[in-house]
Design an enzyme around this catalytic site. Structure first.
Site, PDB file in Angstrom:
ATOM      1  N   GLU A 243       0.842  -1.203   0.000  1.00  0.00           N
ATOM      2  CA  GLU A 243       0.000   0.000   0.000  1.00  0.00           C
ATOM      3  C   GLU A 243       0.874   1.250   0.000  1.00  0.00           C
ATOM      4  O   GLU A 243       0.630   2.204  -0.753  1.00  0.00           O
ATOM      5  CB  GLU A 243      -0.912  -0.004   1.224  1.00  0.00           C
ATOM      6  CG  GLU A 243      -1.709   1.289   1.383  1.00  0.00           C
ATOM      7  CD  GLU A 243      -2.597   1.301   2.610  1.00  0.00           C
ATOM      8  OE1 GLU A 243      -3.137   2.378   2.937  1.00  0.00           O
ATOM      9  OE2 GLU A 243      -2.750   0.241   3.254  1.00  0.00           O
ATOM     10  N   HIS A 336       4.655  29.800 -10.513  1.00  0.00           N
ATOM     11  CA  HIS A 336       3.520  30.239 -11.341  1.00  0.00           C
ATOM     12  C   HIS A 336       2.999  31.613 -10.921  1.00  0.00           C
ATOM     13  O   HIS A 336       2.162  32.194 -11.630  1.00  0.00           O
ATOM     14  CB  HIS A 336       2.378  29.228 -11.258  1.00  0.00           C
ATOM     15  CG  HIS A 336       2.519  28.053 -12.170  1.00  0.00           C
ATOM     16  ND1 HIS A 336       3.381  27.014 -11.927  1.00  0.00           N
ATOM     17  CD2 HIS A 336       1.893  27.752 -13.339  1.00  0.00           C
ATOM     18  CE1 HIS A 336       3.272  26.110 -12.892  1.00  0.00           C
ATOM     19  NE2 HIS A 336       2.387  26.537 -13.770  1.00  0.00           N
TER      20      HIS A 336
END
Length: 377
Positions: A243, A336
């Site tokens: 997992e 950004h």
């Protein structure tokens, strides 16, 4: 970077997955995020495309493909597409081993065909309001009564909680036996006393349904006991490394994708008459991230082909890659500028979706504890 671990078959599978995402997921994902849940039809479509249970024996509807690199291909392509809604990785990588390794022949025939076709959506219920990473502290109980187990308790933060038809529930069947008193019971949709709470309002991964589950005197047939009574904790510990590797795979692929998008943006976006990537500080930031991603890629690919993935190695991969994803997404959003704060930009959505990665599957702190104990400390 050359991914030497993949063969032509893996690359062909990746093309199939990308085509599926383009047709069945991307056009709908924004609506699913608004709805807080994916259309059930995408599960059946995934089953028809061979994306669910491909590792299951052909007798039960699978393809018998046990090469775990195919799991990685599916996980990576979903992460690159920002497709956080359909929890195929949870279904295949996390719950799949329980249903293939612990089930009786009768249980295999009853559950696995639907698991592979997408008719049966699965979930696993571990976390409780008072027991998250502390699995030994669960309070949900199951008491044997004739041919049934009577289940009582509450679970929370359950991925696929709303859609699930089959839930592997971690319950205490012997209160005085500590970890040896934990068992796994399979609860099915429609069992009296099994109720779902609200679809939780999460920070990110909005299209993936996550719910509270309630069990009030649910009579679970003894035939729905998964594996041996009292061995539930051991089964959980055995499956947790895979997992955690699956989470690491998704985190790294997501980080690589955001980095590639930001690199392109840094070459095109102008400030003071030149591309923002040409400024030394920004160039150094991108150089640092590129290096860390390369290191992470080498490590994760090594884990994917390792013949024996240990608990501590999986913990290293999980904490390193998820924390790396946080750093990459945060710095890429900064590059950004104001646009990075707008959800119409992928980096903004990635920032929200990535935050949970250091929490579920075992927090970063728990991963370090696992590693530290393996050092004899």
């Amino acid at each position: 970077m050359d991914r030497a671990i993949f063969t032509a078959d893996h690359l062909a599978f990746a093309e199939l997955v990308r085509a599926f995402i383009d047709k069945e997921i991307t056009p709908h994902h924004e609506r699913w995020e608004a709805d807080g849940i994916v259309d059930r039809g995408v599960w059946r479509a995934a089953g028809a495309a061979g994306l669910l249970g491909f590792f299951v024996d052909e007798r039960y509807g699978g393809a018998g493909v046990t090469d775990r690199r195919f799991h990685a291909v599916l996980t990576e392509e979903l992460a690159r597409a920002g497709a956080s809604g359909p929890a195929f990785g949870l279904h295949n990588d996390i719950i799949g081993p329980y249903l293939t390794d612990l089930t009786t022949e009768e249980q295999k025939q009853r559950w696995l065909p639907g698991f592979c076709s997408g008719e049966i959506v699965t979930a696993i219920a571990m976390s409780e309001p008072g027991a998250g990473s502390d699995l030994a502290g669960i309070t949900t109980t199951a008491v044997r009564d004739g041919d049934d187990w009577v289940l009582n308790g509450q679970k929370t933060f359950i991925s696929n909680g709303i859609l699930a038809d089959l839930v592997v529930v971690v319950a205490r069947t012997d209160p005085g036996a500590g970890r040896r008193g934990i068992s796994l019971l399979v609860v099915e949709r429609g069992m009296p006393g099994f109720e779902r709470g609200r679809n939780l309002d999460k920070l990110g991964q909005k299209a993936q349904d996550t719910a509270e589950l309630f069990f009030s005197d649910v009579r679970v047939p003894a035939a729905n006991l998964l594996g041996a009574e009292g061995e539930g904790f051991a089964y959980l510990m055995r499956n947790l490394p895979l997992e955690r590797l699956s989470i690491a795979v998704a985190a790294l692929a997501g980080a690589e994708t955001v980095f590639a998008q930001t690199l392109d943006y840094s070459k095109q976006r102008q400030a003071f008459g030149r591309p923002i990537g040409s400024f030394q500080h920004n160039r150094f930031v991108l150089a640092e991230l590129a290096t860390e991603l390369r290191l992470g890629r080498v490590f994760v690919d090594n884990c994917l082909v390792a013949p024996d993935l240990t608990a501590e190695t999986a913990a290293m991969a999980k904490w390193w890659c998820t924390e790396l994803q946080q750093r990459v997404v945060d710095r890429c959003l900064q590059l950004h500028g104001g646009y990075g704060y707008m959800r119409e930009y992928p980096v903004a959505r990635a920032y929200l979706d990535a935050r949970v990665q250091t929490i579920y599957g075992g927090t970063t702190e728990i991963m370090k504890e696992v590693i530290g104990r393996s050092l004899g400390l």
